[in-house]
Write a protein that holds these residues in place. Structure first.
Motif, PDB file in Angstrom:
ATOM      1  N   MET A  65       0.801  -1.232   0.000  1.00  0.00           N
ATOM      2  CA  MET A  65       0.000   0.000   0.000  1.00  0.00           C
ATOM      3  C   MET A  65       0.835   1.285   0.000  1.00  0.00           C
ATOM      4  O   MET A  65       0.548   2.227   0.739  1.00  0.00           O
ATOM      5  N   ILE A  67       4.581   3.403  -1.944  1.00  0.00           N
ATOM      6  CA  ILE A  67       5.756   3.386  -2.818  1.00  0.00           C
ATOM      7  C   ILE A  67       6.940   4.018  -2.094  1.00  0.00           C
ATOM      8  O   ILE A  67       6.776   4.813  -1.167  1.00  0.00           O
ATOM      9  N   GLY A 216       2.126   7.090   0.440  1.00  0.00           N
ATOM     10  CA  GLY A 216       0.962   6.266   0.117  1.00  0.00           C
ATOM     11  C   GLY A 216       0.223   5.848   1.378  1.00  0.00           C
ATOM     12  O   GLY A 216       0.626   6.194   2.497  1.00  0.00           O
ATOM     13  N   PRO A 217      -0.884   5.107   1.207  1.00  0.00           N
ATOM     14  CA  PRO A 217      -1.725   4.739   2.349  1.00  0.00           C
ATOM     15  C   PRO A 217      -0.946   4.116   3.512  1.00  0.00           C
ATOM     16  O   PRO A 217      -1.355   4.240   4.667  1.00  0.00           O
ATOM     17  N   THR A 265       0.432  10.713  -3.530  1.00  0.00           N
ATOM     18  CA  THR A 265       0.679   9.395  -4.123  1.00  0.00           C
ATOM     19  C   THR A 265      -0.597   8.719  -4.621  1.00  0.00           C
ATOM     20  O   THR A 265      -0.555   7.949  -5.595  1.00  0.00           O
ATOM     21  N   ALA A 266      -1.727   9.001  -3.978  1.00  0.00           N
ATOM     22  CA  ALA A 266      -3.002   8.399  -4.406  1.00  0.00           C
ATOM     23  C   ALA A 266      -3.306   8.688  -5.866  1.00  0.00           C
ATOM     24  O   ALA A 266      -3.999   7.915  -6.532  1.00  0.00           O
ATOM     25  N   ARG A 269      -2.562   5.999  -8.507  1.00  0.00           N
ATOM     26  CA  ARG A 269      -3.521   4.908  -8.636  1.00  0.00           C
ATOM     27  C   ARG A 269      -4.796   5.419  -9.295  1.00  0.00           C
ATOM     28  O   ARG A 269      -5.374   4.769 -10.151  1.00  0.00           O
TER      29      ARG A 269
END
Lengths: 303, 251
Positions: A65, A67, A216-217, A265-266, A269
């Motif tokens: 989840m 990078i 990221g998450p 970062t989301a 995706r």
């Protein structure tokens, strides 16, 4: 519909959702995909006084989840940014936040002066890049160094100054207090967490630079905790970031103490992530019959 | 202009031990796609990043992708079934620049599939296709249908010409008459192709591969070092490439 307007460090934002530096270039690419005037603001790719080629590739590694990245501040330099990119950015109908990195305190000040003259809305002082040898996080891990950069930028800048903090410290609240005392108008946090991945077959790190910054998450709970710690330590407004990918995440970050939030970062995706986050915030506010988004900042109810 | 769309899987089949072919129904992706471009595919909930996959062919409303199953993301893709939908961003990147004339296509391994669409789009084309071994040979019939002369080479000599693509490439370039060479494959092969093309003064375009993030040119992780005039630069494989002029790449 709930009111999303926020005045942040004296600058009006039509929504509390901005896009994070390093994930959005200078806006042109995502500008082909959606209407950028729907953003509260754009934190542009980190700028340096002179052009930088950045680090050799590979510069990215996938993690659970998230990078790791090791771009290393590749950018055309502040002068070319002002000449070639800023005129376009100013047409977009959103706040432009210039992110600056220096190898010396003087470089930060020189860039702040140039960018103030050029007419950006806000300056974000990056004292937290984990991917460069000189400057970067070296300024962000000591209270004295962070304060001296902040003072120098404040003297040179004629627009509000936000200092971007690194999570790679023992006590982030202490750094936040130091930059507030030095005159910062706001803080943004968190930058990436230093990380590493190794290919077990070649026994070599996946990143050519060996280490890189985790985002990221995966980092979201760390970011929430740090925003909450900083909220209790300083009075200046906070731009909260680190792993936000939904409206619920943004609300959580605001309850912890963020006045505005950044999505980064989301986007890799879901290119529409910042828009979906904004819509999610509106949904939450409407469902809870909250009229203005500013009402939720810092409203976590502690156990 | 890239679009974000849900594309319907029509068919997924295995071409070799590690290579799969996926056919998708997607007018939004297939119609604007150019040879050498790629699409960026969300691979389920467990894989954070999208996976960039080159366009193997685009005809009408149908997009064909051929990919190597390397890790969790491509494993996810290989396990899709007809009727499922995939979240795809594309078409992306700077494809091959095709002018009039005969092109020579040079592919190595999983670098072979993106050349098929170039073969179909060029006025005329020949191909040199390199693989490790006989069992790894893919798309030979498709290239024979789309090209004039096709030479297949295997590293171990188990099929076609023995050895790498270098010898057949030299031979075909010596016969002359090519408007250019289009190459896709491992970096070492691309470098060799670039050198051979320079010897023969034939313009060469190479499709580069690099680990990607956003896929649209914003995050700068997929860097390719190039020289333009005297100056060195880091270009974006996803946006300025994946296709570059071979003489611009710093090998």
């Amino acid at each position: 519909m709930a009111d999303l307007n926020v005045t942040f460090a004296g600058v009006p934002f039509k929504t509390p959702v901005v896009v994070a530096s390093g994930t959005f270039g200078f806006g042109r690419e995502y500008g082909e995909i959606f209407d950028l005037s729907r953003l509260g603001g754009i934190c542009v790719k980190g700028l340096t006084l002179r052009p930088r080629l950045g680090n050799p590739p590979p510069r990215i590694a996938e993690t659970p989840m998230g990078i790791l990245n090791s771009v290393g501040l590749q950018n055309p330099g502040v002068d070319r940014f002002i000449e070639e990119e800023l005129p376009y950015l100013k047409t977009l109908g959103t706040n432009i936040i210039a992110n600056i990195s220096g190898e010396t305190v003087e470089e930060y000040a020189e860039m702040a002066e140039k960018l103030s003259d050029a007419g950006v809305d806000l300056i974000e002082v990056n004292i937290s890049c984990p991917n460069v040898k000189a400057g970067g996080a070296a300024f962000g891990t000591s209270c004295d160094a962070a304060a001296s950069v902040t003072r120098a930028v404040k003297r040179a800048a004629r627009v509000p100054v936000m200092v971007k903090l690194t999570p790679n410290v023992t006590d982030i609240a202490e750094i936040a207090r130091a930059v507030e005392d030095a005159g910062a108008d706001a803080v943004s946090l968190i930058n990436t967490l230093l990380g590493m991945r190794i290919d077990i077959n070649t026994r070599r790190p996946v990143l050519k630079n060996n280490t890189g910054g985790l985002s990221g998450p995966a980092v979201f709970p760390v970011a929430v905790r740090m925003v909450w710690q900083v909220r209790r330590a300083v009075k200046i407004p906070i731009c909260g970031m680190g792993g936000i990918s939904t409206g619920e995440d943004a609300v959580e970050m605001m309850l912890a103490g963020a006045d505005i939030v950044a999505v980064g970062t989301a986007l890799f995706r879901d290119p529409f992530a910042a828009i979906r986050v904004t819509e999610g915030i509106v949904r939450y506010l409407d469902e809870h019959q909250i009229e203005n988004v500013t009402e939720i900042t810092g409203k976590v109810l502690l156990n | 202009m890239p679009v974000l769309t849900l594309a319907a899987v029509r068919d997924v089949r295995q071409l070799s031990a590690s290579v799969w072919k996926m056919t998708l129904y997607s007018p939004e992706l297939a119609r604007p796609a150019k040879p050498g471009q790629f699409v960026h595919i969300k691979c389920g909930e467990g894989n954070f990043l999208r996976r960039p996959i080159s366009v193997c062919n685009a005809q009408g409303d149908t997009l064909t992708l051929v990919f190597e199953r390397k890790g969790a993301g491509t494993r996810y893709l290989s396990e899709r079934r007809a009727g499922e939908k995939l979240d795809i961003l594309g078409p992306l990147g700077n494809g091959f620049e095709l002018r009039k004339g005969r092109y020579l296509l040079v592919g190595g391994g999983i670098g072979v599939p993106p050349l098929l669409y170039a073969a179909k789009s060029a006025e005329s084309a020949d191909a040199v296709l390199g693989f490790r071994t006989k069992d790894a040979v893919i798309l030979e019939d498709e290239f024979r249908a789309a090209c004039g002369e096709v030479t297949v080479a295997t590293d171990d000599g188990s099929y076609g010409t023995y050895g790498t693509i270098a010898a057949p490439l030299r031979e075909m370039l010596a016969s002359g008459g090519y408007a250019g060479v289009l190459a896709c494959g491992p970096r070492a092969m691309l470098r060799a192709v670039a050198e051979i093309c320079a010897e023969h003064s034939v313009p060469c375009q190479v499709s580069m591969e690099e680990r990607m993030g956003c896929g649209v040119g914003a995050c700068l992780v997929c860097a390719c070092k190039t020289r333009e005039g005297g100056a060195r630069a880091m270009r974006r494989v996803c946006k300025d490439g994946p296709v570059f002029w071979a003489e611009e790449v710093c090998w």
